[in-house]
Design an enzyme around this catalytic site. Structure first.
Site, mmCIF file in Angstrom:
data_model
loop_
_atom_site.group_PDB
_atom_site.id
_atom_site.type_symbol
_atom_site.label_atom_id
_atom_site.label_comp_id
_atom_site.label_asym_id
_atom_site.label_seq_id
_atom_site.Cartn_x
_atom_site.Cartn_y
_atom_site.Cartn_z
ATOM 1 N N ASN A 138 0.824 -1.208 0.000
ATOM 2 C CA ASN A 138 0.000 0.000 0.000
ATOM 3 C C ASN A 138 0.858 1.257 0.000
ATOM 4 O O ASN A 138 0.474 2.283 0.520
ATOM 5 C CB ASN A 138 -0.930 0.001 1.231
ATOM 6 C CG ASN A 138 -1.898 1.168 1.218
ATOM 7 O OD1 ASN A 138 -2.319 1.621 0.169
ATOM 8 N ND2 ASN A 138 -2.228 1.679 2.403
ATOM 9 N N HIS A 139 2.056 1.182 -0.537
ATOM 10 C CA HIS A 139 2.911 2.363 -0.563
ATOM 11 C C HIS A 139 2.795 3.035 -1.930
ATOM 12 O O HIS A 139 2.449 2.409 -2.926
ATOM 13 C CB HIS A 139 4.368 1.987 -0.281
ATOM 14 C CG HIS A 139 4.910 0.933 -1.204
ATOM 15 N ND1 HIS A 139 4.573 -0.402 -1.106
ATOM 16 C CD2 HIS A 139 5.768 1.018 -2.252
ATOM 17 C CE1 HIS A 139 5.204 -1.092 -2.030
ATOM 18 N NE2 HIS A 139 5.934 -0.249 -2.752
ATOM 19 N N TYR A 172 1.272 8.804 -13.012
ATOM 20 C CA TYR A 172 0.681 8.053 -11.902
ATOM 21 C C TYR A 172 -0.258 6.975 -12.428
ATOM 22 O O TYR A 172 -0.224 5.819 -11.997
ATOM 23 C CB TYR A 172 -0.067 9.011 -10.986
ATOM 24 C CG TYR A 172 -0.691 8.355 -9.778
ATOM 25 C CD1 TYR A 172 0.061 8.082 -8.635
ATOM 26 C CD2 TYR A 172 -2.040 8.006 -9.775
ATOM 27 C CE1 TYR A 172 -0.515 7.476 -7.532
ATOM 28 C CE2 TYR A 172 -2.625 7.402 -8.677
ATOM 29 C CZ TYR A 172 -1.854 7.136 -7.553
ATOM 30 O OH TYR A 172 -2.438 6.538 -6.461
ATOM 31 N N ARG A 222 -8.890 9.193 -0.922
ATOM 32 C CA ARG A 222 -9.120 9.057 0.515
ATOM 33 C C ARG A 222 -8.841 10.386 1.207
ATOM 34 O O ARG A 222 -8.157 11.246 0.682
ATOM 35 C CB ARG A 222 -8.227 7.975 1.132
ATOM 36 C CG ARG A 222 -8.822 6.590 1.038
ATOM 37 C CD ARG A 222 -8.355 5.890 -0.208
ATOM 38 N NE ARG A 222 -6.960 5.467 -0.085
ATOM 39 C CZ ARG A 222 -6.185 5.213 -1.133
ATOM 40 N NH1 ARG A 222 -6.632 5.386 -2.359
ATOM 41 N NH2 ARG A 222 -4.951 4.797 -0.968
#
Length: 206
Positions: free
Chosen positions: A33-34, A97, A132
């Site tokens: 999750n990095h 990204y 998030r």
């Protein structure tokens, strides 16, 4: 039960030192999750920046997976890969990204097929998450998107449930599943929906 959760850039450095300094024996869960974030905006044509994002957001995942897979195979464990909606549905002002996240989806999708063919009982759960409500994410898209950020604890719970039940895909919020389906079925409406979430004036000024 042995669980490894990787977040932040520390995972990138850990991937290079694991082979000589860490015993992965008995590993049941590996949660990746990095990320290396990039502010939303027009692509600056920086190959160096794109290369760095691929290193953090893709190649380090591959490196850690290669080190953990023998132990996960022995324990019939689970690999949980936290990705992004931008790895399934391309959008404006996120080219490097998005490219790294698409690479994640392709690599781990192919790896899951290979493990199935070889009868290797290691579950791979891809978690497709949206924005998030943590500070770095909010800052990176400030003024660019109109999307409301989801609560971090709820997203984390969705990831945990997905890994524990060994499902192949987790979508949070759930409506992202429909958006991913629209990508194939109705490409023009999908593009319209995405445009509604962007503040084009702000992104053009970045």
């Amino acid at each position: 039960m042995k669980v490894l959760l990787f977040t932040g850039l520390g995972a990138l450095f850990f991937s290079y030192y694991w082979a000589d300094n860490f015993d992965s024996g008995g590993l049941d869960y590996l949660v990746l999750n990095h990320l290396g974030a990039a502010p939303a905006g027009s692509w600056t044509r920086s190959v160096h920046r794109t290369s760095w994002l691929m290193q953090v957001n893709f190649l380090s995942y591959v490196q850690l997976t290669s080190l953990a897979l023998p132990s996960l195979t022995d324990s019939k464990g689970s690999l949980v890969v936290v990705s992004s909606l931008l790895g399934r549905v391309p959008t404006s002002f996120s080219s490097p990204y998005s490219a790294a996240k698409f690479a994640l989806d392709s690599f781990f999708g192919s790896l899951q097929r290979e493990l199935d063919v070889q009868d290797v009982n290691v579950a791979i759960t891809m978690c497709i998450l949206g924005l998030r409500d943590h500070a770095s994410a909010a800052e990176g898209v400030r003024g660019v998107t109109r999307i409301k950020a989801a609560l971090g604890p709820k997203a984390a719970l969705a990831v945990i449930r997905g890994g524990a039940t060994r499902v192949s895909r987790v979508f949070f919020p759930w409506r992202f599943h429909m958006l991913c389906l629209l990508r194939t079925w109705l490409p023009r409406p999908k593009a319209w929906f995405i445009r509604q979430e962007l503040n084009v004036t702000a992104t053009a000024a970045v």
